[in-house]
Design an enzyme around this catalytic site. Structure first.
Site, PDB file in Angstrom:
ATOM      1  N   SER A 120      15.541   8.892  -3.411  1.00  0.00           N
ATOM      2  CA  SER A 120      16.017   7.434  -3.285  1.00  0.00           C
ATOM      3  C   SER A 120      16.625   6.613  -4.887  1.00  0.00           C
ATOM      4  CB  SER A 120      15.039   6.138  -2.809  1.00  0.00           C
ATOM      5  OG  SER A 120      15.099   6.868  -1.020  1.00  0.00           O
ATOM      6  N   GLU A 134       4.810  13.852  12.359  1.00  0.00           N
ATOM      7  CA  GLU A 134       3.680  15.119  12.821  1.00  0.00           C
ATOM      8  C   GLU A 134       2.687  14.668  11.273  1.00  0.00           C
ATOM      9  OE1 GLU A 134       6.638  17.089  14.399  1.00  0.00           O
ATOM     10  OE2 GLU A 134       6.179  15.796  12.018  1.00  0.00           O
ATOM     11  N   SER A 171       6.430  11.975   8.259  1.00  0.00           N
ATOM     12  CA  SER A 171       7.069  12.248   8.958  1.00  0.00           C
ATOM     13  C   SER A 171       6.139  12.218  10.332  1.00  0.00           C
ATOM     14  CB  SER A 171       7.182  14.131   8.977  1.00  0.00           C
ATOM     15  OG  SER A 171       5.845  15.396   9.221  1.00  0.00           O
ATOM     16  N   GLU A 196       3.121   0.831   0.924  1.00  0.00           N
ATOM     17  CA  GLU A 196       4.728   1.212   1.497  1.00  0.00           C
ATOM     18  C   GLU A 196       5.452   0.426   3.137  1.00  0.00           C
ATOM     19  OE1 GLU A 196       7.865   5.148   1.214  1.00  0.00           O
ATOM     20  OE2 GLU A 196       5.439   4.390   2.154  1.00  0.00           O
ATOM     21  N   GLN A 252      11.363   6.585  -6.874  1.00  0.00           N
ATOM     22  CA  GLN A 252      10.058   7.844  -6.836  1.00  0.00           C
ATOM     23  C   GLN A 252       9.782   9.105  -6.996  1.00  0.00           C
ATOM     24  OE1 GLN A 252       7.296   6.546  -3.228  1.00  0.00           O
ATOM     25  NE2 GLN A 252       7.871   7.719  -2.881  1.00  0.00           N
ATOM     26  N   GLY A 253       9.191   9.358  -7.709  1.00  0.00           N
ATOM     27  CA  GLY A 253       9.408  11.616  -7.922  1.00  0.00           C
ATOM     28  C   GLY A 253       8.016  11.574  -7.201  1.00  0.00           C
ATOM     29  N   TYR A 254       8.395  11.912  -6.030  1.00  0.00           N
ATOM     30  CA  TYR A 254       7.335  12.555  -4.973  1.00  0.00           C
ATOM     31  C   TYR A 254       7.687  13.691  -4.541  1.00  0.00           C
ATOM     32  CZ  TYR A 254       3.105   8.270  -4.904  1.00  0.00           C
ATOM     33  OH  TYR A 254       3.310   7.574  -5.918  1.00  0.00           O
ATOM     34  N   SER A 255       8.337  13.821  -3.723  1.00  0.00           N
ATOM     35  CA  SER A 255       8.667  15.001  -2.568  1.00  0.00           C
ATOM     36  C   SER A 255       9.106  16.443  -3.265  1.00  0.00           C
ATOM     37  CB  SER A 255       9.612  14.682  -1.910  1.00  0.00           C
ATOM     38  OG  SER A 255       9.252  14.129  -0.475  1.00  0.00           O
TER      39      SER A 255
END
Length: 383
Positions: free
Chosen positions: A150, A361, A359, A234, A115-118
Site C-alpha cells: 500500500s 481463513e 484473510s 494494526e 509495509q514490505g510483508y506480502s
C-alpha cells in the site's frame, strides 16, 4: 473494560471539529496535509511514549479524534502506516537511536512509510517469505519482491521482512529491516491497477537495495517476533473510525433505497435493517474490547465482522441500484476511461475485504488455536 466519554472528552471533540473545519478549505496535496496535521500535533496521539514531537492523549480522546476525522471527510491518510504501525513497533522493539531518528519525522508528517510483508508466494502465509537480505559490511543487500504494498509509490521508507539466514525456513532466520525507497536502479515500484481503476497497491522489486545494519529492528533473526508485534497494532482505535465511514456509506444506500422505491421491497428493507444492527453490534464490540490487551482474539473477531459486513453492503448497494448499477454513465465511450460511481466502487473494492489484512481463513485459525485452544491444523515438514 467500561468505555465512555466524559465532559472533558466532549470539550476535546469541539476542539477537534473546529480545527478540522478551519483547515479543510481548498485543495492540497496529501503530503502537505500530513505536514499540516503534524505541525498541529495531531500525529502520534496514541503512541505509548511522547517527546518525539507528538502529544499523548487518553484512549477516549484518541477515539474522539479518529471518529471526528472520519466524519469531517478529511483526506485519506498517507501517514497511517508510519504513525500507527511502524512507530509503536519502534517504541516497543527499537533502539534509542532508531526512535530518535525515525519518530520525529513521522510525527511532523515529513516521512511516509509502506509495509514490505506480502510476496507472490507469501500472502496470508507470511512465514513463507523469500526476499533475502545478505550482510555486506555495515549494511544489508536486499533482493526479492513484495506485492500489495500500500502507497509504496508515495513512501520514503519501507519496513521489510526478509530472510537473512540462508537455508532457514518458516519463522526462523527472518529480520525486520528499515529500507529507504529512494534507490534508483535498486528499487522499482510498479502500481497494480485494480478493478476500481485505482492503484493504491504496488509491486516492489528489490535488486541489491541497501539497508543499514543500524536499521535492523529487534536484532538479526528476530524478525518474526517484531513482525507479529507490529500486526498487533494494526487494529484498535482505527476500527472505530472505519465504522464512521461505514455508517456514512450505509446511510447513502438507505437514502437511495427510499428515493427509488427499493425500500418498499420487504426483503431489501430487512437487509437494510440487518446491516444497521450489525454495524451497531460491531461498534459495541469494538468499544468493549478497546484497550483490553488480554483479549487475544479481539482483532481477529473484529476483522471477520467488518470484512464480511462491508462485502454485504457492496452487494446490497447493487441490489438497491438495480439494473442501473451494472451500467456506466450515459456519456461513456470506448475512447474515454470508464468512470465508476460510488456504489460500483464500493461493490468492486469490497470484494477484497475478506482477503487483505489477514484473510478470513487465517483469522478463524487464529481464533481456533489461540483463543479456543483447539488442535493446530496439520502442517507440512516446513511448518
Amino acid at each position: 473494560m467500561e468505555f465512555g466519554f466524559d465532559a472533558e472528552d466532549e470539550v476535546f471533540r469541539t476542539e477537534v471539529r473546529g480545527w478540522l473545519s478551519a483547515q479543510l478549505t481548498g485543495d492540497m496535496g496529501r503530503r502537505d496535509w500530513e505536514r499540516r496535521l503534524g505541525g498541529a500535533g495531531w500525529i502520534g496521539l496514541g503512541w505509548p511514549e511522547d517527546g518525539y514531537g507528538n502529544r499523548r492523549v487518553s484512549l477516549t480522546r484518541q477515539v474522539v479524534w479518529a471518529e471526528e476525522y472520519a466524519r469531517s471527510g478529511a483526506p485519506a491518510r498517507s501517514g497511517h502506516i508510519g504513525e500507527n504501525l511502524l512507530a509503536p513497533t519502534l517504541i516497543a522493539h527499537g533502539t534509542p537511536e532508531q526512535k530518535d531518528r525515525f519518530l520525529p519525522p513521522v510525527a511532523r508528517g515529513e516521512e511516509l512509510w509502506c509495509q514490505g510483508y506480502s510476496e507472490p508466494g507469501a500472502g496470508s502465509d507470511l512465514a513463507g517469505v523469500r526476499t533475502a537480505a545478505a550482510r555486506d559490511g555495515d549494511a544489508y543487500r536486499v533482493t526479492g519482491q513484495k506485492i500489495w504494498t500500500s502507497l509504496a509509490h508515495e513512501a520514503d521508507w519501507c519496513f521489510v521482512l526478509a530472510r537473512t539466514e540462508p537455508g532457514s525456513r518458516r519463522h526462523h532466520g527472518l529480520t525486520f529491516l528499515l529500507v529507504p525507497m529512494d534507490q534508483p536502479g535498486r528499487i522499482e515500484v510498479r502500481p497494480i491497477r485494480q478493478l476500481t481503476g485505482t492503484s493504491e497497491f504496488n509491486e516492489v522489486f528489490f535488486d541489491g537495495a541497501v539497508a543499514r545494519a543500524a536499521h535492523v529492528v529487534g536484532g538479526e533473526g528476530n524478525g518474526w517476533r517484531v513482525a507479529m508485534g507490529l500486526l498487533g497494532f494494526e487494529r484498535g482505535v482505527s476500527t472505530l473510525a472505519q465504522q464512521i465511514g461505514f455508517a456514512a456509506e450505509l446511510g447513502r444506500v438507505v437514502r437511495t433505497a427510499v428515493a427509488n422505491g427499493a425500500a418498499d421491497d420487504p426483503v431489501v428493507r430487512d437487509r437494510l435493517v440487518r446491516q444497521w444492527a450489525l454495524l451497531r453490534t460491531m461498534r459495541w464490540n469494538a468499544l468493549r474490547t478497546l484497550g483490553n490487551a488480554a483479549d487475544a482474539g479481539a482483532p481477529s473477531v473484529a476483522k471477520l465482522l467488518w470484512g464480511r459486513w462491508h462485502q454485504q453492503l457492496g452487494e446490497l448497494a447493487m441490489q438497491v441500484r438495480g439494473a442501473a448499477g451494472a451500467v456506466g454513465p450515459a456519456d461513456w465511450s470506448p475512447s474515454a476511461p470508464y468512470e465508476l460511481d460510488a456504489y460500483q466502487q464500493l461493490f468492486l473494492f469490497s470484494r477484497a475485504d475478506t482477503i487483505y489484512g489477514g484473510s478470513d481463513e487465517i483469522q478463524r485459525t487464529i481464533i481456533a488455536e489461540r483463543v479456543l485452544g483447539l488442535p493446530k491444523e496439520p502442517r507440512g515438514p516446513e511448518g
